[in-house]
Design an enzyme around this catalytic site. Structure first.
Site, mmCIF file in Angstrom:
data_model
loop_
_atom_site.group_PDB
_atom_site.id
_atom_site.type_symbol
_atom_site.label_atom_id
_atom_site.label_comp_id
_atom_site.label_asym_id
_atom_site.label_seq_id
_atom_site.Cartn_x
_atom_site.Cartn_y
_atom_site.Cartn_z
ATOM 1 N N CYS A 47 0.821 -1.215 0.000
ATOM 2 C CA CYS A 47 0.000 0.000 0.000
ATOM 3 C C CYS A 47 0.857 1.268 0.000
ATOM 4 O O CYS A 47 0.726 2.108 -0.882
ATOM 5 C CB CYS A 47 -0.923 -0.047 1.207
ATOM 6 S SG CYS A 47 -1.777 1.488 1.514
ATOM 7 N N GLY A 151 0.246 -10.222 2.641
ATOM 8 C CA GLY A 151 -0.236 -9.545 1.441
ATOM 9 C C GLY A 151 -0.215 -10.375 0.172
ATOM 10 O O GLY A 151 -0.434 -11.592 0.190
ATOM 11 N N GLY A 187 -5.251 -6.053 -18.876
ATOM 12 C CA GLY A 187 -6.120 -6.017 -17.697
ATOM 13 C C GLY A 187 -6.779 -4.661 -17.529
ATOM 14 O O GLY A 187 -6.091 -3.649 -17.347
ATOM 15 N N LEU A 193 -6.468 0.734 -15.136
ATOM 16 C CA LEU A 193 -7.126 1.999 -15.496
ATOM 17 C C LEU A 193 -6.427 3.195 -14.835
ATOM 18 O O LEU A 193 -6.259 4.248 -15.453
ATOM 19 C CB LEU A 193 -8.602 1.974 -15.080
ATOM 20 C CG LEU A 193 -9.467 0.927 -15.791
ATOM 21 C CD1 LEU A 193 -10.887 0.944 -15.240
ATOM 22 C CD2 LEU A 193 -9.497 1.155 -17.294
ATOM 23 N N GLU A 210 -8.511 -6.130 -22.587
ATOM 24 C CA GLU A 210 -9.314 -6.798 -21.560
ATOM 25 C C GLU A 210 -10.020 -8.013 -22.183
ATOM 26 O O GLU A 210 -10.635 -7.912 -23.235
ATOM 27 C CB GLU A 210 -10.337 -5.797 -20.983
ATOM 28 C CG GLU A 210 -11.380 -6.374 -20.065
ATOM 29 C CD GLU A 210 -10.812 -7.115 -18.864
ATOM 30 O OE1 GLU A 210 -10.102 -6.504 -18.059
ATOM 31 O OE2 GLU A 210 -11.087 -8.343 -18.748
ATOM 32 N N VAL A 244 -4.569 -11.777 -24.766
ATOM 33 C CA VAL A 244 -3.165 -11.649 -25.166
ATOM 34 C C VAL A 244 -2.571 -13.053 -25.143
ATOM 35 O O VAL A 244 -2.578 -13.702 -24.093
ATOM 36 C CB VAL A 244 -2.394 -10.737 -24.188
ATOM 37 C CG1 VAL A 244 -0.927 -10.682 -24.553
ATOM 38 C CG2 VAL A 244 -2.993 -9.346 -24.191
ATOM 39 N N GLY A 277 -4.265 -8.984 -11.967
ATOM 40 C CA GLY A 277 -4.694 -9.346 -10.616
ATOM 41 C C GLY A 277 -3.493 -9.713 -9.768
ATOM 42 O O GLY A 277 -2.345 -9.664 -10.219
ATOM 43 N N HIS A 451 -24.626 23.597 0.728
ATOM 44 C CA HIS A 451 -24.736 24.123 -0.636
ATOM 45 C C HIS A 451 -23.669 25.181 -0.876
ATOM 46 O O HIS A 451 -23.476 26.036 -0.005
ATOM 47 C CB HIS A 451 -26.117 24.744 -0.847
ATOM 48 C CG HIS A 451 -26.233 25.433 -2.168
ATOM 49 N ND1 HIS A 451 -26.395 24.722 -3.354
ATOM 50 C CD2 HIS A 451 -26.171 26.753 -2.514
ATOM 51 C CE1 HIS A 451 -26.448 25.581 -4.364
ATOM 52 N NE2 HIS A 451 -26.314 26.825 -3.885
HETATM 53 C C1 LIG Z 1 -0.663 -0.260 -7.850
HETATM 54 C C2 LIG Z 1 -1.595 -0.578 -6.700
HETATM 55 C C3 LIG Z 1 -2.520 0.382 -6.293
HETATM 56 C C4 LIG Z 1 -3.374 0.117 -5.230
HETATM 57 N N1 LIG Z 1 -4.272 1.078 -4.857
HETATM 58 C C5 LIG Z 1 -5.125 0.845 -3.836
HETATM 59 C C6 LIG Z 1 -6.034 1.851 -3.394
HETATM 60 O O1 LIG Z 1 -6.071 2.946 -3.932
HETATM 61 N N2 LIG Z 1 -6.854 1.568 -2.353
HETATM 62 C C7 LIG Z 1 -6.828 0.340 -1.728
HETATM 63 O O2 LIG Z 1 -7.605 0.137 -0.791
HETATM 64 N N3 LIG Z 1 -5.979 -0.633 -2.129
HETATM 65 C C8 LIG Z 1 -5.124 -0.409 -3.148
HETATM 66 N N4 LIG Z 1 -4.224 -1.375 -3.524
HETATM 67 C C9 LIG Z 1 -4.255 -2.677 -2.811
HETATM 68 C C10 LIG Z 1 -3.557 -2.567 -1.457
HETATM 69 O O3 LIG Z 1 -2.237 -2.115 -1.655
HETATM 70 C C11 LIG Z 1 -3.548 -3.935 -0.763
HETATM 71 O O4 LIG Z 1 -4.871 -4.416 -0.702
HETATM 72 C C12 LIG Z 1 -2.996 -3.810 0.641
HETATM 73 O O5 LIG Z 1 -1.665 -3.329 0.628
HETATM 74 C C13 LIG Z 1 -3.025 -5.174 1.344
HETATM 75 O O6 LIG Z 1 -2.545 -5.014 2.640
HETATM 76 P P1 LIG Z 1 -1.887 -6.221 3.434
HETATM 77 O O7 LIG Z 1 -1.576 -5.681 4.788
HETATM 78 O O8 LIG Z 1 -2.747 -7.420 3.331
HETATM 79 O O9 LIG Z 1 -0.533 -6.586 2.678
HETATM 80 P P2 LIG Z 1 0.657 -5.734 2.041
HETATM 81 O O10 LIG Z 1 0.380 -4.296 1.989
HETATM 82 O O11 LIG Z 1 0.987 -6.435 0.782
HETATM 83 O O12 LIG Z 1 1.838 -5.949 3.094
HETATM 84 C C14 LIG Z 1 2.433 -7.182 3.287
HETATM 85 C C15 LIG Z 1 3.802 -6.994 3.897
HETATM 86 O O13 LIG Z 1 4.300 -8.266 4.305
HETATM 87 C C16 LIG Z 1 5.686 -8.325 4.032
HETATM 88 N N5 LIG Z 1 6.069 -9.743 3.932
HETATM 89 C C17 LIG Z 1 5.656 -10.648 3.020
HETATM 90 N N6 LIG Z 1 6.202 -11.873 3.283
HETATM 91 C C18 LIG Z 1 6.947 -11.720 4.391
HETATM 92 C C19 LIG Z 1 7.747 -12.608 5.175
HETATM 93 N N7 LIG Z 1 7.846 -13.903 4.875
HETATM 94 N N8 LIG Z 1 8.405 -12.109 6.243
HETATM 95 C C20 LIG Z 1 8.312 -10.781 6.575
HETATM 96 N N9 LIG Z 1 7.566 -9.913 5.880
HETATM 97 C C21 LIG Z 1 6.876 -10.366 4.807
HETATM 98 C C22 LIG Z 1 5.815 -7.568 2.720
HETATM 99 O O14 LIG Z 1 7.147 -7.108 2.516
HETATM 100 C C23 LIG Z 1 4.817 -6.432 2.924
HETATM 101 O O15 LIG Z 1 5.443 -5.299 3.496
HETATM 102 C C24 LIG Z 1 -3.325 -1.138 -4.566
HETATM 103 C C25 LIG Z 1 -2.382 -2.107 -4.964
HETATM 104 C C26 LIG Z 1 -1.526 -1.829 -6.015
HETATM 105 C C27 LIG Z 1 -0.518 -2.872 -6.419
#
Ligand SMILES: Cc1cc2nc3c(=O)[nH]c(=O)nc-3n(C[C@H](O)[C@H](O)[C@H](O)COP(=O)(O)OP(=O)(O)OC[C@H]3O[C@@H](n4cnc5c(N)ncnc54)[C@H](O)[C@@H]3O)c2cc1C
Length: 473
Positions: A47, A151, A187, A193, A210, A244, A277, A451
């Site tokens: 994030c 994540g 995608g 987008l 898409e 694709v 995805g 307003h």
């Molecule tokens: C380009 C992009 C734009 C996005 N925009 C939005 C948005 O506008 N709004 C929104 O709500 N969501 C958005 N998202 C989605 C959002 O980023 C994720 O849903 C969110 O970050 C998920 O949070 P999380 O805590 O599950 O995991 P993550 O944020 O993925 O964090 C997981 C963490 O775990 C760490 N980790 C993984 N494996 C290990 C391990 N074995 N040991 C130690 N650390 C580890 C990683 O390094 C990472 O820091 C976007 C995603 C992308 C790719």
């Protein structure tokens, strides 16, 4: 000589994204002693580092560029020749990321959370081993509960393997060092987008490919059609119902083979962003060592309503488990999970999770789409109102889009709200609250809205459900 450190705590959180770090802070508020393990140097997860925040920083900067270039003149502002300084734009984005990730570190330190930099792996049901630590020495952590918040990662499509230069994921598309002449995007979901909008505004030709018949397929159909029309007006090109099949690099270009209606065509572009995805990041976590169950098809970690896996001491949240992959969903689950761990009744209302696409205009929604209401045979009424009828939108020169409110035709309870228009991302908060409280369309219709504001369009849409809109003709 390798020295293994051993530490004990109440809760180990693996991953410091919006799921993990929010869970850790809530856990300390509940009196738990917490250790967080993070493999990246910077905290904040996808994030803050390569997701929500850098993409929004670039969306905002590129929108300013587009406004300065093409729209300031209509407000009587002459800026002369507007030019792009991409390195400065990227440096600003980095600065925003640096500040916010630094704030997460301060937040965790301020809450006395032990931050361990390294890669975590389950060694036993209550034990985690951390390797690749800063000083090289492994750390062994033991706790009553372990929360997995690791994540997700971009899905790799066979034949379209990421090389980081020509065939890229969203991470590289946030840091191109020059505007590509032609950017192909596989995608038409929100990531494609949003990043397509950034690079289009900065001058690239952008083609979005898409497989489905429409882009942003999970949105309400009426909203999708408007979004596609408005994005086309901005110059984005779409190839829907198109697959694709392969991509080859030749002479510094990507040659993409497309299949549509049984015919093959070729699209040449400078870079190809594959944004089809994301998959849950379970690799290397040692889940098999302790037998944590995952979905055989999706790889998601399976949890019960308390976010507990089949192993009683192990919990999981965020992108790792089923549900929309959104930062605010991960945070809500993080809070609920640690409340359950602490013996409180934590829960998340999955019917009231907002979803936003940060294109311009923005798209924001909560609840059911009209298609879903029909599919479920729920009797419904609709009220819509265009932003062209809202004075504030006219002042801003933003009259595209509308608010659509779907209510139960017998109880008037709000079933879904879909907004495409300026500031939709902020306007949806009122609708999420209304959904959370089980409000009716009449509740919103009778709520006085300031307003002139964009939210007057929401009030008018709510009035239109009962055919009482003052301004709709
Ligand atoms: C380009 C992009 C734009 C996005 N925009 C939005 C948005 O506008 N709004 C929104 O709500 N969501 C958005 N998202 C989605 C959002 O980023 C994720 O849903 C969110 O970050 C998920 O949070 P999380 O805590 O599950 O995991 P993550 O944020 O993925 O964090 C997981 C963490 O775990 C760490 N980790 C993984 N494996 C290990 C391990 N074995 N040991 C130690 N650390 C580890 C990683 O390094 C990472 O820091 C976007 C995603 C992308 C790719």
């Amino acid at each position: 000589m390798i020295m293994t450190q051993r530490k004990n705590c109440d809760l180990i959180v693996i991953g410091t994204g919006p799921g993990g770090y929010v869970a850790a802070v809530r856990a300390t508020q509940l009196g738990l002693k917490v250790a967080c393990v993070e493999k990246s140097e910077r905290l904040g997860g996808i994030c803050l580092n390569v997701g929500c925040i850098p993409s929004k920083a670039l969306l905002d900067s590129s929108e300013y560029f587009h406004l300065a270039k093409d729209h300031f003149a209509e407000h009587g502002i002459n800026t002369g020749e507007v030019s792009l300084d991409l390195p400065a734009m990227m440096a600003r984005k980095e600065q925003v990321v640096e500040e916010l990730t630094g704030q997460v570190r301060k937040l965790l330190e301020g809450n006395d959370i032990d931050i361990i930099n390294g890669t975590a792996r389950h060694a036993a049901e209550n034990r985690v081993e951390v390797t690749n630590t800063g000083d090289g020495d492994p750390v062994v952590l033991e706790a009553k509960a372990i929360l997995l918040a690791t994540g997700s990662a971009p899905i790799n499509v066979p034949g379209l393997g990421f090389d980081g230069k020509y065939i890229v994921s969203s991470t590289q598309a946030l840091s191109f060092d020059a505007v590509p002449e032609h950017l192909g995007i596989v995608g038409g979901g929100y990531i494609g987008l949003e990043l397509g909008s950034v690079w289009r505004r900065l001058g690239a030709r952008v083609t979005i490919i898409e497989m489905l018949p429409k882009i942003a397929a999970s949105l309400d159909g009426q909203v999708t059609r408007t979004l596609e029309r408005l994005l086309k007006q901005q110059g984005l090109e779409f190839r829907v119902r198109t697959k694709v099949s392969k991509a080859e690099i030749a002479d510094g270009k990507v040659r993409v083979t497309l299949e549509a209606d049984g015919k093959e065509t070729v699209l040449d572009c400078d870079k190809l962003l594959v944004a089809v995805g994301r998959r849950p990041l379970t690799q290397g976590l040692g889940l098999e060592t302790i037998g944590v169950e995952t979905d055989t098809r999706t790889g998601q970690v399976l949890v019960d309503e308390a976010y507990r896996t089949n192993i009683p001491s192990v919990y999981a949240i965020g992108d790792l488990i089923p549900g929309p992959m959104l930062a605010h969903k991960a945070s809500a689950e993080g809070i609920a999970a640690v409340e359950c761990i602490a013996g409180l009744p934590g829960e998340v209302n999955y019917d009231a999770i907002p979803a936003v696409v940060y294109t311009w205009p923005e798209v924001a929604s909560v609840g059911l789409t009209e298609e879903q209401v029909k599919e479920r045979d729920i009797p419904y009424c609709i009220g819509t109102y265009p932003f062209s009828g809202a004075g504030r939108a006219r002042c801003m020169g933003e009259k595209d889009g509308f608010v659509k409110l779907i209510a139960h035709s017998k109880t008037d309870r709000i079933l879904g709200v879909h907004i495409i228009g300026p500031r939709a991302a902020d306007m949806i908060a009122e609708c999420v609250l209304a959904t959370e409280f089980g409000a009716s369309s009449e509740d919103i219709a009778r709520t006085i809205h300031g307003h002139p504001t964009f939210s007057e369009a929401l009030q008018e849409a709510a009035m239109a459900v009962r055919k009482c809109s003052i301004y709709a003709s």
